[in-house]
Motif scaffolding. Structure first.
Motif, mmCIF file in Angstrom:
data_model
loop_
_atom_site.group_PDB
_atom_site.id
_atom_site.type_symbol
_atom_site.label_atom_id
_atom_site.label_comp_id
_atom_site.label_asym_id
_atom_site.label_seq_id
_atom_site.Cartn_x
_atom_site.Cartn_y
_atom_site.Cartn_z
ATOM 1 N N ILE A 196 0.832 -1.201 0.000
ATOM 2 C CA ILE A 196 0.000 0.000 0.000
ATOM 3 C C ILE A 196 0.868 1.252 0.000
ATOM 4 O O ILE A 196 0.573 2.241 -0.685
ATOM 5 C CB ILE A 196 -0.967 -0.018 1.207
ATOM 6 N N GLY A 197 1.976 1.197 0.733
ATOM 7 C CA GLY A 197 2.894 2.334 0.733
ATOM 8 C C GLY A 197 3.400 2.629 -0.673
ATOM 9 O O GLY A 197 3.482 3.780 -1.088
ATOM 10 N N LEU A 198 3.711 1.566 -1.415
ATOM 11 C CA LEU A 198 4.192 1.756 -2.785
ATOM 12 C C LEU A 198 3.114 2.357 -3.678
ATOM 13 O O LEU A 198 3.389 3.240 -4.487
ATOM 14 C CB LEU A 198 4.652 0.419 -3.365
ATOM 15 N N PHE A 199 1.875 1.889 -3.513
ATOM 16 C CA PHE A 199 0.788 2.466 -4.304
ATOM 17 C C PHE A 199 0.668 3.969 -4.034
ATOM 18 O O PHE A 199 0.535 4.767 -4.954
ATOM 19 C CB PHE A 199 -0.548 1.791 -3.983
ATOM 20 N N TYR A 200 0.718 4.334 -2.769
ATOM 21 C CA TYR A 200 0.638 5.752 -2.419
ATOM 22 C C TYR A 200 1.815 6.523 -2.990
ATOM 23 O O TYR A 200 1.661 7.620 -3.519
ATOM 24 C CB TYR A 200 0.591 5.928 -0.898
ATOM 25 N N ALA A 201 3.020 5.936 -2.867
ATOM 26 C CA ALA A 201 4.216 6.645 -3.327
ATOM 27 C C ALA A 201 4.155 6.888 -4.833
ATOM 28 O O ALA A 201 4.410 7.999 -5.302
ATOM 29 C CB ALA A 201 5.469 5.858 -2.951
ATOM 30 N N VAL A 202 3.781 5.863 -5.589
ATOM 31 C CA VAL A 202 3.716 6.021 -7.046
ATOM 32 C C VAL A 202 2.647 7.050 -7.419
ATOM 33 O O VAL A 202 2.859 7.915 -8.266
ATOM 34 C CB VAL A 202 3.437 4.668 -7.732
ATOM 35 N N ALA A 203 1.488 6.966 -6.754
ATOM 36 C CA ALA A 203 0.409 7.904 -7.072
ATOM 37 C C ALA A 203 0.859 9.332 -6.802
ATOM 38 O O ALA A 203 0.566 10.250 -7.579
ATOM 39 C CB ALA A 203 -0.836 7.570 -6.261
ATOM 40 N N MET A 204 1.588 9.534 -5.706
ATOM 41 C CA MET A 204 2.050 10.879 -5.373
ATOM 42 C C MET A 204 3.117 11.343 -6.359
ATOM 43 O O MET A 204 3.106 12.488 -6.801
ATOM 44 C CB MET A 204 2.577 10.890 -3.934
ATOM 45 N N TRP A 205 4.028 10.454 -6.695
ATOM 46 C CA TRP A 205 5.080 10.786 -7.666
ATOM 47 C C TRP A 205 4.455 11.244 -8.996
ATOM 48 O O TRP A 205 4.921 12.168 -9.631
ATOM 49 C CB TRP A 205 5.989 9.566 -7.884
ATOM 50 N N ASN A 206 3.387 10.563 -9.395
ATOM 51 C CA ASN A 206 2.773 10.831 -10.695
ATOM 52 C C ASN A 206 1.713 11.921 -10.673
ATOM 53 O O ASN A 206 1.222 12.326 -11.713
ATOM 54 C CB ASN A 206 2.135 9.549 -11.241
ATOM 55 N N ASN A 207 1.323 12.365 -9.481
ATOM 56 C CA ASN A 207 0.180 13.271 -9.377
ATOM 57 C C ASN A 207 0.412 14.597 -10.111
ATOM 58 O O ASN A 207 1.390 15.281 -9.901
ATOM 59 C CB ASN A 207 -0.116 13.547 -7.902
ATOM 60 N N PHE A 208 -0.536 14.925 -10.962
ATOM 61 C CA PHE A 208 -0.435 16.172 -11.715
ATOM 62 C C PHE A 208 -1.601 17.096 -11.385
ATOM 63 O O PHE A 208 -1.486 18.315 -11.414
ATOM 64 C CB PHE A 208 -0.415 15.861 -13.215
ATOM 65 N N MET A 209 -2.745 16.508 -11.037
ATOM 66 C CA MET A 209 -3.953 17.309 -10.844
ATOM 67 C C MET A 209 -3.877 18.179 -9.584
ATOM 68 O O MET A 209 -4.275 19.342 -9.621
ATOM 69 C CB MET A 209 -5.152 16.378 -10.739
ATOM 70 N N PHE A 210 -3.373 17.625 -8.491
ATOM 71 C CA PHE A 210 -3.302 18.417 -7.256
ATOM 72 C C PHE A 210 -2.450 19.674 -7.424
ATOM 73 O O PHE A 210 -2.906 20.763 -7.092
ATOM 74 C CB PHE A 210 -2.775 17.573 -6.089
ATOM 75 N N PRO A 211 -1.216 19.543 -7.927
ATOM 76 C CA PRO A 211 -0.440 20.773 -8.103
ATOM 77 C C PRO A 211 -1.099 21.732 -9.090
ATOM 78 O O PRO A 211 -1.032 22.947 -8.906
ATOM 79 C CB PRO A 211 0.915 20.290 -8.628
ATOM 80 N N LEU A 212 -1.758 21.182 -10.113
ATOM 81 C CA LEU A 212 -2.435 22.035 -11.091
ATOM 82 C C LEU A 212 -3.516 22.866 -10.407
ATOM 83 O O LEU A 212 -3.704 24.042 -10.695
ATOM 84 C CB LEU A 212 -3.057 21.169 -12.193
ATOM 85 N N LEU A 213 -4.239 22.221 -9.458
ATOM 86 C CA LEU A 213 -5.342 22.913 -8.803
ATOM 87 C C LEU A 213 -4.881 23.731 -7.603
ATOM 88 O O LEU A 213 -5.345 24.842 -7.389
ATOM 89 C CB LEU A 213 -6.400 21.907 -8.333
ATOM 90 N N TYR A 214 -3.973 23.174 -6.804
ATOM 91 C CA TYR A 214 -3.740 23.754 -5.482
ATOM 92 C C TYR A 214 -2.429 24.510 -5.325
ATOM 93 O O TYR A 214 -2.207 25.108 -4.284
ATOM 94 C CB TYR A 214 -3.802 22.652 -4.406
ATOM 95 N N LEU A 215 -1.545 24.444 -6.306
ATOM 96 C CA LEU A 215 -0.268 25.166 -6.163
ATOM 97 C C LEU A 215 -0.154 26.270 -7.208
ATOM 98 O O LEU A 215 -0.411 26.047 -8.391
ATOM 99 C CB LEU A 215 0.919 24.211 -6.310
ATOM 100 N N ARG A 216 0.223 27.464 -6.761
ATOM 101 C CA ARG A 216 0.443 28.590 -7.684
ATOM 102 C C ARG A 216 1.924 28.993 -7.710
ATOM 103 O O ARG A 216 2.399 29.555 -8.673
ATOM 104 C CB ARG A 216 -0.375 29.801 -7.242
ATOM 105 N N ASP A 217 2.600 28.743 -6.606
ATOM 106 C CA ASP A 217 3.985 29.176 -6.439
ATOM 107 C C ASP A 217 4.948 28.229 -7.169
ATOM 108 O O ASP A 217 5.050 27.059 -6.801
ATOM 109 C CB ASP A 217 4.292 29.208 -4.937
ATOM 110 N N PRO A 218 5.650 28.712 -8.201
ATOM 111 C CA PRO A 218 6.552 27.830 -8.963
ATOM 112 C C PRO A 218 7.618 27.159 -8.099
ATOM 113 O O PRO A 218 8.103 26.084 -8.444
ATOM 114 C CB PRO A 218 7.214 28.780 -9.972
ATOM 115 N N GLU A 219 7.961 27.778 -6.973
ATOM 116 C CA GLU A 219 8.956 27.175 -6.074
ATOM 117 C C GLU A 219 8.473 25.840 -5.516
ATOM 118 O O GLU A 219 9.278 25.018 -5.091
ATOM 119 C CB GLU A 219 9.217 28.118 -4.889
ATOM 120 N N LEU A 220 7.136 25.674 -5.489
ATOM 121 C CA LEU A 220 6.579 24.464 -4.879
ATOM 122 C C LEU A 220 6.257 23.388 -5.900
ATOM 123 O O LEU A 220 5.880 22.273 -5.543
ATOM 124 C CB LEU A 220 5.296 24.814 -4.110
ATOM 125 N N PHE A 221 6.382 23.710 -7.192
ATOM 126 C CA PHE A 221 5.959 22.760 -8.223
ATOM 127 C C PHE A 221 6.711 21.442 -8.126
ATOM 128 O O PHE A 221 7.925 21.420 -7.971
ATOM 129 C CB PHE A 221 6.194 23.350 -9.622
#
Lengths: 289, 318
Positions: A196-221
């Protein structure tokens, strides 16, 4: 079943499967080859299977890019913190849900299952995250996806099949529910934690939608956003003709492939070793289905 | 007799609901405490947004917030249904989902059946490793690869087509190519991974069935038809059901990454439209109304798929 080892159907199936493997693997082989080849050969379109005129300059450029190193670091932070939080919250939640004697057991289970069928949707979720004041912070990456219902149910199924004798023995020794979980159940469930940890890790590594929606600061991308800005934003805008002469254009192509490879290599290298854990996760989930 | 009675009396209070509740409470409060973080997550990130849907009935005002904004009733729903883009979005979303189902659903079954016929274990393991891999690649990378390979200037596919004497095609700016590209890339990504459940069902088939079929003179194809396929029918039905229910739930990320204004004619779906209306144009109420609409339609789809299946076969999700 042992007869007819090389009959016509066997040969056909083998050929189809080999072709399929090629379709899956060749794109990566091609990207590695192009990114490692001398730009002259890339320009002439001569690179097919293996790098020609080995040249690491594209990788030097990619690794020296401040945006990429910064976002790499960000992604590593999001993945480690996110996986830790997700795993702890999911494991505790799953264990209590697996215990049928928990108060409101049925109610909580229904509450969780309902979210598989109906959700607030993109905008109401965005407004909720915004109203919590965690936009543009690590928490916006880590918290909105902290629990995946699928992973939670997989873990619950696993804990529900845990031998009750062991839990009883712990209770006899005066352990609380918390103690039973942390001292007996969790140490004996390392495989499911890894999966389960690996599933979470891969999903987080690949996540594009959250930063697209919730991050504006390029330093955090995270890496995925920077990758998209470099590779896709360029080509979507048709900027490939922007380079000076055709030579620069092809170098840009190698550069993009190198960027893709740099961000994929961790997963490509780790995946074959971790494959069995992933498969195990699907199996535990399927037993219930 | 007397002992029995005293035993009954001793037990009686526990069987009263209130007493049982108290005993379970005192024994189980630690379990509840362990559940609190998880519960908090569902309340904050699933149920709180669900109630936030009320803004689709309001005129969202940045300064007043979700709860204080003025009510407008069904204004935004009416706006959406009267929008000429509504049918376009509906068609695009539905067709993309339908093509994905029609071509993407049978593919892993075929692959699993082929893998099941492979006797050499090492080769089988090798094929599995290679085909599972793309499942772990991010949508950004898959979209990047698609865009690069299909590029009209120096992209792998166009190079290949040129060398075969075919003309260069601008795949990503031609609406008629979008669905093909999307569905093929989805299949490429998930084909291998989706065989896992079928392979598990296949390995559970009793080998004596094959022996019996052989005794009856069944050929290889006949065995596949009469033994192998029936062995995985229930897995197929359950997964088909899940997939039919999810026809309208197309992942946002890849469509968003692959689409561009020149292909909106076929590529614009509900979720990408919601993103543009809400996040880009800042019309949260209108976007939330579309969110609500798609959520309800998906729910109806799942319930319908389930009830049809329950009538037709013994398999159902609930």
């Amino acid at each position: 079943m042992k007869v007819e080892k090389w009959s016509l159907p066997s040969i056909l199936i083998t050929i189809v499967l080999i072709l399929l493997v090629l379709v899956m693997v060749y794109p990566f082989l091609y990207m590695i080859s192009v990114s490692l080849s001398d730009s002259i050969y890339v320009m002439r379109g001569e690179v097919t299977w293996f790098p020609k005129g080995l040249d690491f300059s594209t990788y030097q450029l990619v690794l020296n890019d401040a945006r990429i190193s910064q976002s790499y670091l960000n992604t590593i932070i999001y993945v480690s913190l996110g996986t830790l939080i997700s795993l702890v919250v999911t494991a505790f939640g799953a264990y209590s849900l697996a215990r049928r004697d928990m108060l409101f057991h049925r109610g909580f289970t229904l509450l969780i299952i309902f979210t598989m069928f109906f959700q607030g949707g993109m905008i109401p979720t965005f407004l909720a995250v915004k109203s919590m004041g965690i936009m543009d912070s690590v928490w916006a990456m880590v918290l909105p996806g902290a629990v995946s219902t699928w992973n939670l149910l997989v873990m619950r199924t696993f804990f529900a099949n845990f031998p009750t004798e062991l839990e009883e023995a712990g209770r006899m020794d005066g352990l609380s529910d918390f103690g039973i979980f942390t001292r007996i159940v969790a140490p004996l469930s390392q495989a499911v934690f890894a999966t389960i940890g690996l599933f979470y890790a891969v999903a987080m590594w690949n996540n594009f939608m959250f930063p697209l929606l919730y991050l504006r600061d390029p330093e955090l991308f995270p890496l995925q956003v920077v990758l998209r800005n470099i590779v896709l934003a360029g080509s979507n805008a048709g900027s490939e003709s922007m380079g000076v002469g055709s030579d620069a254009m092809v170098v840009e192509e190698s550069l993009k492939y190198a960027t893709i490879m740099v961000s994929t290599i961790p997963i490509l290298l780790l995946y074959p070793m971790l494959q069995k854990y992933f498969v195990k996760g699907v199996m535990i989930g399927a037993v219930k289905g | 007799m007397a002992m029995q009675q005293s035993e009954l009396q001793a037990r009686a209070p526990a069987s009263v609901p209130y007493g049982r509740f108290r005993r379970r409470w005192s024994r189980g409060k630690l379990l509840l405490v362990m559940f609190v973080p998880c519960l908090l997550y569902y309340v904050l990130f699933k149920y709180y947004p669900m109630f936030g849907i009320v803004i689709s009935f309001k005129n969202y005002n940045l300064y007043k917030g979700v709860w204080e904004s003025d009510w407008v009733g069904f204004k935004y729903y009416a706006m959406f249904f009267q929008n000429p883009d509504f049918w376009l979005l509906f068609r695009n979303t539905f067709l993309l989902g339908l093509y994905k189902l029609v071509f993407g659903f049978p593919a892993p079954i075929l692959l699993a059946l082929m893998l099941h016929e492979v006797r050499n274990r090492l080769f089988k393991r090798f094929v599995q490793t290679a085909t599972y891999m793309p499942h772990f690649i991010s949508n950004v990378i898959v979209a990047s690869m698609v865009v690069m390979f299909l590029s009209p200037t120096g992209g792998l596919i166009n190079q290949l087509m040129n060398s075969l004497g075919l003309e260069t095609v601008h795949f990503l700016t031609r609406p008629e190519w979008f669905r093909t590209i999307y569905v093929l890339s989805e299949i490429w990504q998930h084909l291998g991974w989706e065989t896992i459940i079928y392979l598990a069902a296949l390995s559970a088939i009793d080998p004596s069935l094959y022996e019996a079929a052989e005794m009856d003179g069944a050929g290889r194809l006949r065995k596949v038809w009469s033994v192998t396929l029936p062995g995985i029918t229930s897995a197929i039905v359950i997964l088909l059901l899940l997939n039919v229910g999810k026809v309208l739930e197309i992942g946002f990320e890849k469509v968003y990454l692959l689409a561009n204004p020149t292909t909106y004619e076929t590529a614009d779906i509900f979720s990408t439209y919601v993103y543009r209306v809400g996040m880009t144009n800042g019309n949260f109420s209108y976007a939330a109304a579309i969110d609500m609409f798609t959520g309800v339609v998906s729910l109806v789809f799942i319930v319908m798929a389930n009830s049809i299946s329950r009538k037709v076969s013994d398999n159902s999700l609930w």
